[in-house]
Design an enzyme around this catalytic site. Structure first.
Site, PDB file in Angstrom:
ATOM      1  N   GLN A  35       1.175  -1.308   0.095  1.00  0.00           N
ATOM      2  CA  GLN A  35       0.305  -0.386  -0.009  1.00  0.00           C
ATOM      3  C   GLN A  35       1.186   1.175  -0.473  1.00  0.00           C
ATOM      4  O   GLN A  35       1.517   1.630   0.764  1.00  0.00           O
ATOM      5  CB  GLN A  35      -0.851  -0.168   1.365  1.00  0.00           C
ATOM      6  CG  GLN A  35      -1.896  -0.604   0.929  1.00  0.00           C
ATOM      7  CD  GLN A  35      -3.195  -0.781   2.363  1.00  0.00           C
ATOM      8  OE1 GLN A  35      -3.886  -1.672   2.041  1.00  0.00           O
ATOM      9  NE2 GLN A  35      -3.234  -0.566   2.998  1.00  0.00           N
ATOM     10  N   HIS A  75      -7.354   1.887  -0.413  1.00  0.00           N
ATOM     11  CA  HIS A  75      -8.186   1.287   1.826  1.00  0.00           C
ATOM     12  C   HIS A  75      -8.229   2.610   2.033  1.00  0.00           C
ATOM     13  O   HIS A  75      -8.125   3.201   2.572  1.00  0.00           O
ATOM     14  CB  HIS A  75      -6.924   1.023   2.107  1.00  0.00           C
ATOM     15  CG  HIS A  75      -7.040   0.490   3.514  1.00  0.00           C
ATOM     16  ND1 HIS A  75      -5.922  -0.048   4.238  1.00  0.00           N
ATOM     17  CD2 HIS A  75      -8.276   0.165   4.321  1.00  0.00           C
ATOM     18  CE1 HIS A  75      -6.170  -0.621   5.179  1.00  0.00           C
ATOM     19  NE2 HIS A  75      -7.429  -0.065   5.415  1.00  0.00           N
TER      20      HIS A  75
END
Length: 381
Positions: A316, A335
């Site tokens: 991420q 996210h």
């Protein structure tokens, strides 16, 4: 977990024989403290909503409060590489605030550099971006705002279940591209009613999901270390499955609600996926690394996984060539499920509360501790 007063230094033995650590004094230094926050950039969206406090520009809405007390508050989104802003401020930071949505990976190397650091706070839930073993060894306290975004994530999970079962994404894409082909969508669209839905993990988020699924008349299963409250079992009709491998082939939909730990990292690889029912739908808003990325891609390509949805990735931000971006029948997003505006307000308030307690040398709410006095919370062991 034994929780002693937050301001008391304690010499504790670690799990390995003969090793020990000195817990750093968890109280604010006299006078000014340096608090460093790492959050995602709001850019042009930062000013569009006064409650958008989770971005770097709005900095949890606590800048004025901290500075009025004489503390120094450094906020950045720059967290990668040896010359980033975070690296510049690590050596003399007293408190580091991070977030799962724009994770600043707090490695053992960074912890070694942080000679003054006493407290690591997660604005949100999930502290696996921190090397917890190194935090234990350094005598740091790690805490998060437990419960702050459980509603946000549980609602998102329910949404993704419906999106996958109804084959919503291809239908939406048809409208955007000017197409109209009902058969292309309808041939793999299903009702949720009557399906068997299992959650791996029935903590705060898992329990909320079970409650929200009850009106859909599903068959509900759950697997966890411990059983949920009997009253909640009765309310939801959820049945406990002690053996995960026995539960997997029963599920039309599988939802993952466990934290990332050494026990759960890579838990769902090729072998576990093979035990699932052919045509299973999977929702994973927990952590991407709980699944083997290539195993998910291969099973999606073969049709063994009918659809995979979630907002967590094993890297991420996810790189542009991440295979989950391009696998068939997915419902993946960046996210953000836990960082709704409502969730932001809750975790911002929780961070402020813990900082206030830190300055006063007071206890945090017990459930917020991830590492304290050389001990790791049970869910991360």
């Amino acid at each position: 977990m034994a929780m002693k007063h937050v301001a008391t230094p304690v010499l504790r033995a670690l799990a390995s024989p003969g090793s020990s650590t000195l817990t750093r004094h968890l109280h604010a230094s006299p006078g000014s403290n340096k608090i460093v926050g790492v959050f995602y950039k709001g850019n042009e969206y930062a000013a569009l909503n006064p409650n958008f406090v989770g971005c770097a520009e709005n900095a949890l809405g606590i800048r004025d409060w901290l500075e009025s007390k004489g503390h120094k508050y450094i906020v950045t989104d720059d967290k990668e590489g040896p010359n980033c802003e975070l690296e510049k401020h690590i050596p003399d930071a007293d408190v580091l605030i991070t977030t799962p949505f724009h994770p600043a990976y707090v490695s053992a190397e960074r912890i070694k550099k942080a000679k003054k650091l006493k407290l690591l706070l997660t604005a949100g839930i999930g502290s696996d971006h921190i090397d917890l073993k190194a935090a234990v060894e350094a005598g740091l306290t790690v805490a998060e705002v437990t419960g702050s975004n459980t509603v946000s994530v549980a609602e998102d999970e329910l949404m993704r279940i419906l999106i996958l079962l109804r084959n919503f994404v291809p239908g939406y894409n048809q409208v955007v591209t000017g197409d109209w082909n009902v058969a292309a969508v309808a041939h793999r669209a299903y009702d949720l009613e009557g399906k068997t839905v299992g959650t791996v993990g029935a903590g705060r988020i898992g329990r909320l999901l079970l409650q929200r699924l009850k009106p859909f008349n599903c068959n509900l299963l759950y697997h966890d270390r411990v059983k949920i409250d009997p009253e909640l079992e009765k309310e939801t009709g959820a049945k406990f499955e002690e053996d995960l491998d026995a539960m997997l082939p029963k599920c039309d939909v599988l939802v993952v609600n466990v934290p990332l730990s050494e026990k759960t990292r890579g838990l769902f690889g090729k072998d576990k996926i093979a035990k699932m029912k052919k045509g299973v739908f999977i929702v994973n808003n927990a952590r991407g690394a709980i699944f083997d990325a290539q195993a998910v891609v291969d099973a999606s390509a073969s049709g063994h996984i009918a659809g995979y949805g979630g907002d967590v990735w094993n890297q991420q931000p996810a790189p542009k060539d991440h295979p989950w971006r391009y696998m068939p029948n997915h419902a993946m997003t960046p996210h953000f499920s836990g960082t709704t505006i409502d969730g932001q307000l809750r975790y911002a308030a929780g961070v402020k509360d813990m900082l206030d307690r830190f300055f006063k040398g007071e206890e945090f709410p017990a459930q917020n501790y991830i590492v304290k006095d050389g001990e790791l919370a049970p869910q991360y062991r």
